[in-house]
Design a protein around this motif. Structure first.
Motif, PDB file in Angstrom:
ATOM      1  N   PHE A  65       0.834  -1.206   0.000  1.00 11.95           N
ATOM      2  CA  PHE A  65       0.000   0.000   0.000  1.00 11.95           C
ATOM      3  C   PHE A  65       0.875   1.265   0.000  1.00 11.95           C
ATOM      4  N   ILE A  66       1.582   1.506   1.083  1.00  9.44           N
ATOM      5  CA  ILE A  66       2.366   2.742   1.189  1.00  9.44           C
ATOM      6  C   ILE A  66       3.519   2.719   0.188  1.00  9.44           C
ATOM      7  N   ASP A  78      10.193  -7.052  -3.066  1.00  8.57           N
ATOM      8  CA  ASP A  78       8.938  -7.380  -2.388  1.00  8.57           C
ATOM      9  C   ASP A  78       8.645  -8.860  -2.605  1.00  8.57           C
ATOM     10  N   PHE A 115       3.557 -10.557  -0.220  1.00  6.35           N
ATOM     11  CA  PHE A 115       2.888 -11.310   0.846  1.00  6.35           C
ATOM     12  C   PHE A 115       1.374 -11.038   0.851  1.00  6.35           C
ATOM     13  N   ASP A 136      12.897 -11.661  -0.813  1.00  8.48           N
ATOM     14  CA  ASP A 136      12.516 -11.595   0.591  1.00  8.48           C
ATOM     15  C   ASP A 136      13.572 -10.825   1.389  1.00  8.48           C
ATOM     16  N   VAL A 137      13.147  -9.837   2.169  1.00 12.36           N
ATOM     17  CA  VAL A 137      14.123  -9.053   2.946  1.00 12.36           C
ATOM     18  C   VAL A 137      14.836  -9.874   4.018  1.00 12.36           C
ATOM     19  N   ILE A 165      10.467  -0.174   3.582  1.00 12.22           N
ATOM     20  CA  ILE A 165       9.036  -0.087   3.912  1.00 12.22           C
ATOM     21  C   ILE A 165       8.441  -1.468   4.174  1.00 12.22           C
ATOM     22  N   THR A 208      10.246   3.245   7.808  1.00  6.86           N
ATOM     23  CA  THR A 208       8.867   3.536   8.215  1.00  6.86           C
ATOM     24  C   THR A 208       8.615   2.922   9.590  1.00  6.86           C
ATOM     25  N   TYR A 233       4.700  -5.884  17.507  1.00 10.37           N
ATOM     26  CA  TYR A 233       4.940  -5.074  16.297  1.00 10.37           C
ATOM     27  C   TYR A 233       5.637  -3.763  16.674  1.00 10.37           C
ATOM     28  N   LYS A 291       9.532  -2.046  15.778  1.00 11.05           N
ATOM     29  CA  LYS A 291       9.811  -0.706  15.242  1.00 11.05           C
ATOM     30  C   LYS A 291      10.828   0.010  16.130  1.00 11.05           C
ATOM     31  N   VAL A 329      -2.699   5.112   8.414  1.00 11.83           N
ATOM     32  CA  VAL A 329      -2.728   5.648   7.057  1.00 11.83           C
ATOM     33  C   VAL A 329      -3.810   4.894   6.281  1.00 11.83           C
ATOM     34  N   ARG A 353      -5.949  -5.866  10.103  1.00 14.97           N
ATOM     35  CA  ARG A 353      -5.415  -4.501  10.208  1.00 14.97           C
ATOM     36  C   ARG A 353      -6.099  -3.572   9.226  1.00 14.97           C
TER      37      ARG A 353
HETATM   38  N1  LIG Z   1      -0.528   1.518   7.106  1.00 11.69           N
HETATM   39  C1  LIG Z   1      -0.316   2.167   8.237  1.00 11.69           C
HETATM   40  O1  LIG Z   1      -1.222   2.774   8.807  1.00 11.69           O
HETATM   41  C2  LIG Z   1       1.072   2.238   8.836  1.00 11.69           C
HETATM   42  C3  LIG Z   1       1.269   3.008   9.991  1.00 11.69           C
HETATM   43  C4  LIG Z   1       2.548   3.084  10.534  1.00 11.69           C
HETATM   44  C5  LIG Z   1       3.597   2.427   9.934  1.00 11.69           C
HETATM   45  N2  LIG Z   1       3.376   1.659   8.827  1.00 11.69           N
HETATM   46  C6  LIG Z   1       4.527   0.981   8.223  1.00 11.69           C
HETATM   47  O2  LIG Z   1       4.579   1.303   6.829  1.00 11.69           O
HETATM   48  C7  LIG Z   1       5.083   0.202   6.107  1.00 11.69           C
HETATM   49  C8  LIG Z   1       4.136  -0.179   4.974  1.00 11.69           C
HETATM   50  O3  LIG Z   1       2.880  -0.534   5.491  1.00 11.69           O
HETATM   51  P1  LIG Z   1       1.660  -0.823   4.533  1.00 11.69           P
HETATM   52  O4  LIG Z   1       0.445  -0.398   5.241  1.00 11.69           O
HETATM   53  O5  LIG Z   1       1.922  -0.294   3.171  1.00 11.69           O
HETATM   54  O6  LIG Z   1       1.684  -2.421   4.504  1.00 11.69           O
HETATM   55  P2  LIG Z   1       1.550  -3.438   3.278  1.00 11.69           P
HETATM   56  O7  LIG Z   1       1.337  -4.779   3.889  1.00 11.69           O
HETATM   57  O8  LIG Z   1       0.563  -2.954   2.271  1.00 11.69           O
HETATM   58  O9  LIG Z   1       2.989  -3.369   2.614  1.00 11.69           O
HETATM   59  C9  LIG Z   1       4.076  -4.104   3.086  1.00 11.69           C
HETATM   60  C10 LIG Z   1       4.797  -4.685   1.895  1.00 11.69           C
HETATM   61  O10 LIG Z   1       5.924  -5.417   2.382  1.00 11.69           O
HETATM   62  C11 LIG Z   1       6.001  -6.628   1.670  1.00 11.69           C
HETATM   63  N3  LIG Z   1       6.684  -7.632   2.482  1.00 11.69           N
HETATM   64  C12 LIG Z   1       6.247  -8.242   3.617  1.00 11.69           C
HETATM   65  N4  LIG Z   1       7.134  -9.132   4.052  1.00 11.69           N
HETATM   66  C13 LIG Z   1       8.174  -9.086   3.180  1.00 11.69           C
HETATM   67  C14 LIG Z   1       9.397  -9.777   3.095  1.00 11.69           C
HETATM   68  N5  LIG Z   1       9.723 -10.714   3.991  1.00 11.69           N
HETATM   69  N6  LIG Z   1      10.228  -9.483   2.067  1.00 11.69           N
HETATM   70  C15 LIG Z   1       9.892  -8.561   1.132  1.00 11.69           C
HETATM   71  N7  LIG Z   1       8.734  -7.869   1.170  1.00 11.69           N
HETATM   72  C16 LIG Z   1       7.891  -8.135   2.176  1.00 11.69           C
HETATM   73  C17 LIG Z   1       4.564  -7.033   1.416  1.00 11.69           C
HETATM   74  O11 LIG Z   1       4.455  -7.963   0.342  1.00 11.69           O
HETATM   75  C18 LIG Z   1       3.942  -5.676   1.100  1.00 11.69           C
HETATM   76  O12 LIG Z   1       4.009  -5.408  -0.286  1.00 11.69           O
HETATM   77  C19 LIG Z   1       5.318  -0.904   7.107  1.00 11.69           C
HETATM   78  O13 LIG Z   1       6.671  -0.870   7.508  1.00 11.69           O
HETATM   79  C20 LIG Z   1       4.448  -0.528   8.271  1.00 11.69           C
HETATM   80  O14 LIG Z   1       4.923  -1.048   9.470  1.00 11.69           O
HETATM   81  C21 LIG Z   1       2.137   1.556   8.259  1.00 11.69           C
END
Ligand SMILES: NC(=O)c1ccc[n+]([C@@H]2O[C@H](COP(=O)([O-])OP(=O)(O)OC[C@H]3O[C@@H](n4cnc5c(N)ncnc54)[C@H](O)[C@@H]3O)[C@@H](O)[C@H]2O)c1
Length: 336
Positions: free
Chosen positions: A13-14, A33, A36, A55-56, A75, A117, A143, A147, A173, A185
């Motif tokens: 998403f972000i 990415d 997942f 995979d990270v 991210i 992030t 979680y 962070k 967000v 979530r």
């Molecule tokens: N959405 C929110 O409200 C929010 C708030 C605070 C912080 N964050 C942080 O922002 C970041 C993005 O969040 P989001 O809402 O876009 O989540 P999201 O789940 O949409 O995006 C996370 C991405 O990471 C990828 N991913 C997961 N595990 C992985 C791995 N082992 N290797 C490679 N890629 C992997 C997933 O496939 C996904 O594309 C995260 O770090 C999250 O903790 C989000």
């Protein structure tokens, strides 16, 4: 200056919105990415980006991804706060080991600019509101612990003069491309998905939990503006909206926009849910000239327009639990 930038989690998403903005600003982007939980891997992913399906947590994938890169936006995460309580091992593997692995390879390649992030979850239950960046970090769930831990790793390697971390702490967000089929979530996509299915939103507890829900564009721009601002290096910053809404108000507004009659349903609260949580953004205003521009109702309308195009989705419940006893009944019974 055009740069080659790695965005981990750039298909999420972000991440996908950050990728769009970085490309719009003339940069070359590589995405790492593992997609997942994503059904159609490339949905919403910018076609101009180079994609590494990796995979990270895997060192060789990180080594491949950091090649010839000038900066990293880390991210990728398993970003499910409530769920992290009953999958502590998986949570630590992705969010701690994955982050430490990409950080290690960044350092080995001499890459200095590293955006991370973080989250309001790192603060835990607030002692004072709004939360300023110097509030103690006392996370209340695994979680948030991850962070805080990665912020510490970044500080340590910054002090060793190996990395220049830019740490953003944001919260709740929402917007287009946020997964609507994830029952663990994202209160906004969950409510929207329920309404699209003709079902009422389900609220944990009394619904008086207050949050400053932030529209996606209001975090993407500052994330892309901050790199290169020396005063923000190793100086965590809160980014987000300041308009606090309760979950009750949010549910009503979504039901209203979607013409859904009646009242939301209530189920027992989750043990780690913080009642009221919102941040002070004075530092971002001062150092970045930041101000959130999209109101919650405007953001909801934009998100709903996108969600209607996607249509209702089946919730994707996990079958994997490390501490099943801690899982809330709505997840065990799949009734969210
Ligand atoms: N959405 C929110 O409200 C929010 C708030 C605070 C912080 N964050 C942080 O922002 C970041 C993005 O969040 P989001 O809402 O876009 O989540 P999201 O789940 O949409 O995006 C996370 C991405 O990471 C990828 N991913 C997961 N595990 C992985 C791995 N082992 N290797 C490679 N890629 C992997 C997933 O496939 C996904 O594309 C995260 O770090 C999250 O903790 C989000």
């Amino acid at each position: 200056m055009k740069r080659k930038i790695l965005v981990t989690g750039g298909a999420g998403f972000i991440g996908s919105h950050v990728v769009d903005e970085l490309i719009k600003r003339g940069n070359e982007v590589v995405i790492l990415d593992n997609f997942f939980g994503k059904k159609n891997k490339l949905d919403g992913v910018n076609k101009q980006a180079e994609i590494i399906d990796g995979d990270v947590t895997k060192r060789e994938d990180c080594q491949h991804a950091v090649k010839d890169v000038d900066a990293i936006y880390h991210i990728a995460a398993h970003a499910a706060e409530g769920q992290s309580v009953y999958i502590p091992i998986f949570n630590a593997k992705i969010n701690i080991m994955g982050s430490v692995t990409i950080l290690t390879e960044a350092i080995n390649r001499g890459i200095r600019d590293f955006v991370f992030t973080s989250s309001i979850a790192a603060y835990g239950k607030p002692n004072t509101l709004p939360i300023t960046e110097d509030h103690p970090l006392n996370p209340e769930d695994p979680y948030g612990v991850t962070k805080k831990t990665i912020e510490d790793y970044l500080r340590v390697y910054h002090e060793l003069d190996r990395i220049d971390p830019y740490i953003v702490r944001f919260f709740n967000v929402f917007g287009p491309r946020q997964r609507m089929n994830d029952p663990y979530r994202g209160v906004i996509p969950i409510f929207i998905n329920r309404c699209l299915k003709g079902e009422k939103p389900v609220i944990f507890g009394d619904g008086e939990q207050g949050r400053a829900f932030t529209y996606i564009s209001d975090i993407v721009e500052p994330m892309c503006d901050m790199v290169g601002k020396r005063e923000l290096i190793n100086n965590p910053i809160n980014i987000g909206n300041t308009d606090v809404w309760t979950v009750n108000k949010l549910a009503k507004e979504i039901m209203n926009i979607m013409d859904m009659p009646g009242e939301p349903e209530h189920v027992p609260a989750r043990p780690t849910d913080v009642v009221l949580c919102y941040s002070d953004i004075t530092k971002a205003k001062k150092l970045l000239g930041y101000r959130p521009r999209v109101s919650i109702p405007e953001g909801l309308k934009l998100t709903l327009a996108w969600a209607k195009e996607q249509g209702p989705q089946e919730f994707d419940y996990m079958t994997y639990f490390e501490i099943p006893k801690l899982s809330h009944n709505v997840y065990k019974e799949k009734t969210i």
